[in-house]
Design a protein around this motif. Structure first.
Motif, PDB file in Angstrom:
ATOM      1  N   VAL A 153      -9.412   6.808 -11.382  1.00 52.96           N
ATOM      2  CA  VAL A 153      -8.362   7.270 -10.431  1.00 52.96           C
ATOM      3  C   VAL A 153      -7.646   8.770 -10.928  1.00 52.96           C
ATOM      4  O   VAL A 153      -7.803   9.050 -11.916  1.00 52.96           O
ATOM      5  CB  VAL A 153      -7.407   6.206 -10.859  1.00 52.96           C
ATOM      6  CG1 VAL A 153      -5.837   6.650 -10.031  1.00 52.96           C
ATOM      7  CG2 VAL A 153      -7.513   4.824 -10.138  1.00 52.96           C
ATOM      8  N   ILE A 187      -2.506  11.405  -7.268  1.00 54.25           N
ATOM      9  CA  ILE A 187      -1.796  10.382  -6.680  1.00 54.25           C
ATOM     10  C   ILE A 187      -0.461   9.996  -7.444  1.00 54.25           C
ATOM     11  O   ILE A 187       0.469   9.335  -6.730  1.00 54.25           O
ATOM     12  CB  ILE A 187      -2.618   9.193  -6.727  1.00 54.25           C
ATOM     13  CG1 ILE A 187      -2.287   8.212  -5.524  1.00 54.25           C
ATOM     14  CG2 ILE A 187      -2.654   8.397  -7.861  1.00 54.25           C
ATOM     15  CD1 ILE A 187      -3.347   7.202  -5.441  1.00 54.25           C
ATOM     16  N   THR A 225      -2.690   0.162  -4.437  1.00 54.69           N
ATOM     17  CA  THR A 225      -1.604  -1.197  -3.931  1.00 54.69           C
ATOM     18  C   THR A 225      -0.956  -1.505  -5.067  1.00 54.69           C
ATOM     19  O   THR A 225      -1.377  -1.922  -6.219  1.00 54.69           O
ATOM     20  CB  THR A 225      -2.696  -2.312  -3.848  1.00 54.69           C
ATOM     21  OG1 THR A 225      -3.827  -1.859  -2.697  1.00 54.69           O
ATOM     22  CG2 THR A 225      -2.033  -3.705  -3.259  1.00 54.69           C
ATOM     23  N   ASP A 228      -0.036   5.431  -0.650  1.00 55.98           N
ATOM     24  CA  ASP A 228      -1.172   6.390  -0.787  1.00 55.98           C
ATOM     25  C   ASP A 228      -2.508   5.508  -0.927  1.00 55.98           C
ATOM     26  O   ASP A 228      -2.548   4.823   0.028  1.00 55.98           O
ATOM     27  CB  ASP A 228      -0.814   7.249  -2.016  1.00 55.98           C
ATOM     28  CG  ASP A 228      -1.752   8.692  -1.720  1.00 55.98           C
ATOM     29  OD1 ASP A 228      -2.710   8.422  -1.303  1.00 55.98           O
ATOM     30  OD2 ASP A 228      -1.074   9.623  -2.263  1.00 55.98           O
ATOM     31  N   ASP A 229      -3.210   5.679  -1.910  1.00 52.93           N
ATOM     32  CA  ASP A 229      -4.468   5.059  -2.044  1.00 52.93           C
ATOM     33  C   ASP A 229      -4.442   3.809  -3.011  1.00 52.93           C
ATOM     34  O   ASP A 229      -5.348   3.168  -3.269  1.00 52.93           O
ATOM     35  CB  ASP A 229      -5.564   6.009  -2.333  1.00 52.93           C
ATOM     36  CG  ASP A 229      -5.847   7.167  -1.447  1.00 52.93           C
ATOM     37  OD1 ASP A 229      -5.675   6.751  -0.450  1.00 52.93           O
ATOM     38  OD2 ASP A 229      -6.162   8.164  -1.890  1.00 52.93           O
ATOM     39  N   SER A 236       0.924  -1.345  -0.004  1.00 57.83           N
ATOM     40  CA  SER A 236       0.032  -0.059   0.145  1.00 57.83           C
ATOM     41  C   SER A 236       0.776   1.300  -0.095  1.00 57.83           C
ATOM     42  O   SER A 236       1.639   1.467   0.932  1.00 57.83           O
ATOM     43  CB  SER A 236      -0.961   0.112   1.253  1.00 57.83           C
ATOM     44  OG  SER A 236      -1.688   1.146   1.396  1.00 57.83           O
TER      45      SER A 236
END
Length: 287
Positions: free
Chosen positions: A172, A177, A151, A148-149, A146
């Motif tokens: 996304v 990100i 995987t 940030d957001d 993991s």
């Protein structure tokens, strides 16, 4: 003024410069002309700038002909490898020599390319999850970790990639990100951030792709090493079985990745967009 050509591989676009021509400051040249707001402008379109500059030194005396490829990115850095860049370099060299097989020398090693009527195929070598190769700031491979957001699974396909499989790539916020994962402390040299989602409506192994590229520092329309990274990570995680052909669909087109025990190949379209003349700065004199 020097002659340049503009090529793209499924939307991943490059300014191509014959390395026999003198460009006193390659870094400044790339920063200036790759800028997406003020850089090189394509006639009769709204396309400005590029994803990098390919300086290509053609050595015709070899059989097959060889090309020494140096890719300077929009931030002025030099990329170790670029899958679509190699394919564009091969297409350019084929135009110069008439050869349909070329050897492209990159900082990541020599890549054999085959140029067909509609497709340029390149041998991409063996992807590596080894932490020293990626490289990682830890001793174990990074598998479904993991950050940030996302995987992510880390793999080097000539350059490092952090690959994340998501439900839908369109959902996304890659502009938000991407920089966070790209600069995560686990990646001492940074990483490209590639997200993929399975296309359930198409038979076979088909993945949608988006990539935030290190050195470009933005999302690109296509990324060849990223397509290979998706296939490699999918195989490592058991999302595909054995030696498979994987179709990867970035915004700019379709790429085919073939996985085998000997390595991977990347195939897709390449096109020359246009040719033009660009001014270069005079060498600085030291008094």
């Amino acid at each position: 003024m020097i002659h340049v050509e503009k090529y793209h591989g499924t939307g991943n676009d490059f300014i191509v410069v014959d390395a026999a021509l003198t460009v006193p400051d390659r870094r400044a040249f790339a920063i200036k002309y790759c800028d997406r707001e003020t850089g090189i402008s394509q006639p009769d379109t709204e396309t400005t700038g590029a994803d990098g500059v390919l300086f290509l030194a053609l050595e015709k005396q070899y059989s097959p002909p060889r090309v020494v490829m140096t890719l300077v990115q929009p931030d002025g850095s030099v990329a170790t490898m670029c899958g679509n860049g190699v394919r564009c370099a091969a297409a350019w060299a084929a135009e110069q020599t008439g050869a349909d097989e070329l050897m492209i020398d990159t900082l990541a090693g020599t890549r054999r390319a085959t140029v067909g009527d509609e497709t340029v195929r390149v041998e991409m070598g063996q992807p590596s999850f080894d932490p020293d190769t990626v490289p990682l700031a830890e001793e174990s491979p990074l598998i479904e970790a993991s950050i940030d957001d996302l995987t992510v699974t880390a793999v080097n396909t000539g350059v490092p990639h952090a690959v994340a499989f998501v439900d839908d790539v369109a959902d996304v916020d890659l502009q938000r990100i991407g920089p966070s994962v790209r600069n995560a402390s686990v990646f001492p040299e940074g990483a490209n951030v590639t997200i993929a989602s399975k296309d359930a409506e198409r038979p076979g192994h088909v993945f949608e792709q988006r990539t935030f590229e290190r050195g470009v520092e933005d999302e690109t329309a296509s990324c060849g090493t990223g397509a290979v990274a998706i296939a490699a990570a999918a195989r490592r995680l058991g999302r595909i079985d054995g030696s498979e052909s994987v179709t990867v669909c970035p915004e700019g087109g379709t790429l085919e990745v073939t996985i085998s025990a000997d390595g991977t190949t990347l195939a897709g379209s390449v096109a020359q967009s246009y040719a033009t003349e660009l001014p270069v700065a005079e060498p600085r004199r030291i008094s």
